[in-house]
Structure formats: structure tokens, C-alpha cells
Design a protein around this motif. Structure first.
Motif, PDB file in Angstrom:
ATOM      1  N   ALA A  60       0.766  -1.079   0.098  1.00  0.00           N
ATOM      2  CA  ALA A  60       0.170  -0.048   0.193  1.00  0.00           C
ATOM      3  C   ALA A  60       0.956   1.174  -0.072  1.00  0.00           C
ATOM      4  O   ALA A  60       0.537   2.402  -0.621  1.00  0.00           O
ATOM      5  N   ILE A  61       2.197   1.325   0.590  1.00  0.00           N
ATOM      6  CA  ILE A  61       2.787   2.267   0.734  1.00  0.00           C
ATOM      7  C   ILE A  61       3.186   2.801  -0.366  1.00  0.00           C
ATOM      8  O   ILE A  61       3.415   4.067  -0.697  1.00  0.00           O
ATOM      9  N   PHE A  62       3.439   2.002  -1.430  1.00  0.00           N
ATOM     10  CA  PHE A  62       3.963   2.540  -2.847  1.00  0.00           C
ATOM     11  C   PHE A  62       2.732   3.146  -3.613  1.00  0.00           C
ATOM     12  O   PHE A  62       3.074   3.814  -4.672  1.00  0.00           O
ATOM     13  N   PHE A  63       1.630   3.048  -3.282  1.00  0.00           N
ATOM     14  CA  PHE A  63       0.491   3.720  -3.817  1.00  0.00           C
ATOM     15  C   PHE A  63      -0.097   4.963  -3.081  1.00  0.00           C
ATOM     16  O   PHE A  63      -0.889   5.671  -3.737  1.00  0.00           O
ATOM     17  N   LEU A  64       0.551   5.215  -1.869  1.00  0.00           N
ATOM     18  CA  LEU A  64       0.059   6.499  -1.269  1.00  0.00           C
ATOM     19  C   LEU A  64       1.187   7.335  -0.865  1.00  0.00           C
ATOM     20  O   LEU A  64       2.257   6.847  -0.421  1.00  0.00           O
ATOM     21  N   PRO A  65       1.041   8.535  -1.265  1.00  0.00           N
ATOM     22  CA  PRO A  65       2.074   9.619  -0.971  1.00  0.00           C
ATOM     23  C   PRO A  65       2.243   9.805   0.520  1.00  0.00           C
ATOM     24  O   PRO A  65       1.297   9.547   1.273  1.00  0.00           O
ATOM     25  N   LYS A  66       3.368  10.191   0.889  1.00  0.00           N
ATOM     26  CA  LYS A  66       3.750  10.420   2.237  1.00  0.00           C
ATOM     27  C   LYS A  66       2.923  11.704   2.837  1.00  0.00           C
ATOM     28  O   LYS A  66       3.077  12.654   1.972  1.00  0.00           O
ATOM     29  N   PRO A  67       2.406  11.789   4.058  1.00  0.00           N
ATOM     30  CA  PRO A  67       1.438  12.676   4.275  1.00  0.00           C
ATOM     31  C   PRO A  67       2.138  13.740   4.702  1.00  0.00           C
ATOM     32  O   PRO A  67       3.506  13.760   4.947  1.00  0.00           O
ATOM     33  N   PRO A  68       1.810  15.051   4.599  1.00  0.00           N
ATOM     34  CA  PRO A  68       2.624  16.405   4.816  1.00  0.00           C
ATOM     35  C   PRO A  68       2.883  16.765   6.355  1.00  0.00           C
ATOM     36  O   PRO A  68       2.442  17.626   6.830  1.00  0.00           O
ATOM     37  N   VAL A  69       3.575  15.679   6.878  1.00  0.00           N
ATOM     38  CA  VAL A  69       3.961  15.415   8.366  1.00  0.00           C
ATOM     39  C   VAL A  69       5.229  15.449   8.495  1.00  0.00           C
ATOM     40  O   VAL A  69       5.922  14.494   7.781  1.00  0.00           O
ATOM     41  N   SER A  70       5.884  16.166   9.243  1.00  0.00           N
ATOM     42  CA  SER A  70       7.369  15.904   9.442  1.00  0.00           C
ATOM     43  C   SER A  70       7.693  14.728   9.961  1.00  0.00           C
ATOM     44  O   SER A  70       6.887  13.900  10.764  1.00  0.00           O
ATOM     45  N   TRP A  71       8.859  14.271   9.640  1.00  0.00           N
ATOM     46  CA  TRP A  71       9.342  12.667  10.271  1.00  0.00           C
ATOM     47  C   TRP A  71       9.547  12.508  11.724  1.00  0.00           C
ATOM     48  O   TRP A  71       9.028  11.564  12.261  1.00  0.00           O
ATOM     49  N   PRO A  72       9.788  13.662  12.359  1.00  0.00           N
ATOM     50  CA  PRO A  72       9.707  13.542  13.924  1.00  0.00           C
ATOM     51  C   PRO A  72       8.253  13.251  14.553  1.00  0.00           C
ATOM     52  O   PRO A  72       8.122  12.082  15.286  1.00  0.00           O
ATOM     53  N   TRP A  73       7.349  13.932  13.940  1.00  0.00           N
ATOM     54  CA  TRP A  73       6.152  13.539  14.281  1.00  0.00           C
ATOM     55  C   TRP A  73       5.478  12.059  13.797  1.00  0.00           C
ATOM     56  O   TRP A  73       4.637  11.633  14.612  1.00  0.00           O
ATOM     57  N   LEU A  74       5.944  11.926  12.682  1.00  0.00           N
ATOM     58  CA  LEU A  74       5.446  10.821  12.140  1.00  0.00           C
ATOM     59  C   LEU A  74       5.834   9.546  13.126  1.00  0.00           C
ATOM     60  O   LEU A  74       5.391   8.468  13.272  1.00  0.00           O
ATOM     61  N   ILE A  75       7.223   9.747  13.209  1.00  0.00           N
ATOM     62  CA  ILE A  75       7.798   8.665  14.050  1.00  0.00           C
ATOM     63  C   ILE A  75       7.088   8.520  15.764  1.00  0.00           C
ATOM     64  O   ILE A  75       6.737   7.560  15.982  1.00  0.00           O
ATOM     65  N   ALA A  76       7.032   9.690  16.385  1.00  0.00           N
ATOM     66  CA  ALA A  76       6.305   9.781  17.403  1.00  0.00           C
ATOM     67  C   ALA A  76       4.742   9.231  17.392  1.00  0.00           C
ATOM     68  O   ALA A  76       4.406   8.434  18.299  1.00  0.00           O
ATOM     69  N   LEU A  77       4.162   9.499  16.202  1.00  0.00           N
ATOM     70  CA  LEU A  77       2.853   8.908  16.278  1.00  0.00           C
ATOM     71  C   LEU A  77       3.036   7.211  15.982  1.00  0.00           C
ATOM     72  O   LEU A  77       2.273   6.397  16.611  1.00  0.00           O
ATOM     73  N   GLY A  78       3.930   6.657  15.114  1.00  0.00           N
ATOM     74  CA  GLY A  78       3.966   5.581  14.925  1.00  0.00           C
ATOM     75  C   GLY A  78       4.378   4.884  16.147  1.00  0.00           C
ATOM     76  O   GLY A  78       3.849   3.695  16.347  1.00  0.00           O
TER      77      GLY A  78
END
Length: 304
Positions: free
Chosen positions: A47-65
Motif C-alpha cells: 500500500a505504501i507504494f501507492f500512497l504519498p507521504k502525508p505532509p507531516v514531518s518525520w519526527p511527528w510521524l515517528i512519534a505517532l508510529g
């Protein structure tokens, strides 16, 4: 809300309610941390190859994950493995609403309303009753781990709010998938260290249809289909209209667990469950009453 969208909302609630049965069945053949890992592997690829990265910074994305995907699901799956019934897990996990409020008050300087305090008090009484009913079909360890999962979900909710503040509109499914990819390596490492390589070899050498069915349901339906449809509803209607639908998840979770897994609640647990649900309703819907009251007062004080 249009009839078609009401049907979509109910479909999502059913999918998420049955999600707890899929977890319980999957845990029969797969260790909890490995099951979480496989969930995100199959949900995120390809799925990740068909969905663009959301406009969220990597630090926030890592914290969310780390908060929602690693923290919440690790504690939830461990809790259910260690004696938390699927139906009660679907209910106790909804205490995330109160953990979200706690974090919002301390981190974002939000204020308490009467419905927050009353809802928290009523639900806390229900949680205390459920927690005291250890033994039989529930352990105190499983109950505590499920509460920890709810706390991680609450923290993740605030992280998501802060991460998406001021960013352009995007698909919530892309955020779920990209945050899921972030979680795969930490989950795999935790599983390898705590559950051991022998558990991995056993699972991969002796796969079962139950294991495959559980992983497919968790990855495809509970994650991709569920969040994809939920995101569509949030894009069409205000969150205040869509969010209360989630209150139905424990109803589906508890009723389906009773039907398919033969789970039952004691009289005290039933009273506790009713109190928790009542507290959640007051917490979520009491704010709507506040808003309506404010509107009425504003209209009545306007000059003719």
C-alpha cells in the motif's frame, strides 16, 4: 448524514468491533508482538507504494508510529494474550477518550467541561468495578495492559492533532500506512528480543488457516478498509458528527465476542460496562449539548 454514509459508518463499526475476535483467534497461533508486526507488514506493503507521504514531518510521524502503533497495539495484544477477554478489551480500550483529555489539558492547555468531569467520574466507577472482577475470564494483568494501550492511544491522538496542525488536507489512510511502516522495525525487534527467534520459526514453519485469516482481517479490513472509509466520512462531515459513531464499537465487540467466542460478563462486570458506556456518552455527547445551549443563549441575547 446521508443514508449511504450512515451505512458506511455502521460498516466501519462492525469491522472494528469484529477486530477483537480476529486478535483473539490470531493469538492462539502467533505470539502477540509478532502478530502486531505481521499486521503492519501486510497492511503497509504494497500500500505504501501507492500512497504519498502525508505532509507531516518525520519526527511527528515517528512519534505517532511509536505511540499508537507500537505502544497501543503491543499493550493491547499482550493484554489479550494474558487474560483480557475480547469483548471487555473493546470497551476498556475506549477509555482512550479520557487519556486524550488528560494529555490535552496538560499539554495543550485545554479546559475541563462539566461533561468531561461527569463522564470521567462515571466511567472511572465502571472501570473500578471491572478491574475488581479479576479471576474467571479476566486477569488483572490483562486489564492493566489494556489500560496502558488506551493511554498510548490517547497520547497518540494528541500527537496526531499537533502533527497535522496547519498542514494541507491529506488522506488519513496515508498517515496510517506511513506511521505503520515506522512501527514495523521496533515491533520486530521487540518480538525478536522478548518472544525469541524460536517463536518466529515455529510460526513460519507451521502456519495455520486461523493465523492467515487473522492477519488478513487485521491488515486488510481493520486497517486499510476501516481507516480508509473512516477517513472518507471525516472528509465529508465534521468530527463532532462522525466521532460518536465509535461509541458503538464496544457494543459490537462485546456482543460478537459473546456469540462467536462464548464470552460472558458477570453481573458486576455488566454494571461496570454500562457505567463505562454511560460515561463515554456523557463525555462525547455532552459537549454537543453545551454548544447548543451556547447558541440558544447567543440568539436570545441579540438585539432585535
Amino acid at each position: 448524514m446521508k443514508q449511504r454514509d450512515i451505512i458506511i459508518g455502521l460498516l466501519v463499526i462492525i469491522v472494528w468491533g469484529l477486530n477483537f475476535i480476529a486478535i483473539k483467534l490470531g493469538l492462539q497461533d502467533v505470539p502477540p508482538l509478532l502478530l502486531v508486526t505481521l499486521r503492519f507488514v501486510f497492511a503497509c506493503f504494497p500500500a505504501i507504494f501507492f500512497l504519498p507521504k502525508p505532509p507531516v514531518s518525520w519526527p511527528w510521524l515517528i512519534a505517532l508510529g511509536l505511540s499508537i502503533n507500537v505502544g497501543q497495539f503491543s499493550f493491547l495484544f499482550l493484554g489479550m494474550k494474558m487474560g483480557m477477554p475480547a469483548g471487555l478489551a473493546s470497551l476498556v480500550l475506549q477509555s482512550q477518550a479520557f487519556f486524550t483529555l488528560f494529555v490535552a489539558v496538560t499539554w495543550c492547555n485545554e479546559v475541563w467541561r462539566w461533561n468531561h468531569l461527569l463522564g470521567l467520574a462515571v466511567s472511572a466507577c465502571g472501570m473500578a468495578i471491572i478491574g475488581l472482577q479479576q479471576g474467571g475470564n479476566m486477569t488483572i494483568v490483562g486489564f492493566g495492559l489494556t489500560l496502558a494501550a488506551a493511554a498510548c492511544w490517547g497520547i497518540g491522538n494528541i500527537i496526531m492533532r499537533r502533527a497535522t496542525l496547519g498542514v494541507p488536507p491529506f488522506s488519513i489512510l496515508s498517515l496510517i500506512v506511513w506511521a505503520g511502516v515506522v512501527a514495523i522495525l521496533p515491533l520486530a525487534l521487540l518480538s525478536w528480543l522478548l518472544e525469541g527467534p524460536a517463536a518466529w520459526l515455529t510460526v513460519f514453519h507451521t502456519p495455520t488457516w486461523t493465523m492467515f485469516g487473522s492477519i488478513i482481517y487485521l491488515a486488510l479490513f481493520a486497517t486499510l478498509v476501516g481507516y480508509g472509509l473512516w477517513g472518507k466520512l471525516l472528509s465529508r462531515y465534521p468530527a463532532a458528527i462522525v466521532s460518536p459513531l465509535a461509541l458503538m464499537v464496544p457494543l459490537v465487540g462485546m456482543s460478537s465476542s459473546a456469540i462467536f467466542l462464548g464470552e460472558s460478563l458477570s453481573f458486576a462486570q455488566s454494571i461496570g460496562a454500562l457505567l463505562v458506556m454511560l460515561g463515554l456518552v456523557v463525555h462525547v455527547l455532552g459537549g454537543c449539548w453545551n454548544d447548543k445551549k451556547t447558541k440558544v443563549e447567543t440568539l436570545t441575547t441579540k438585539e432585535p
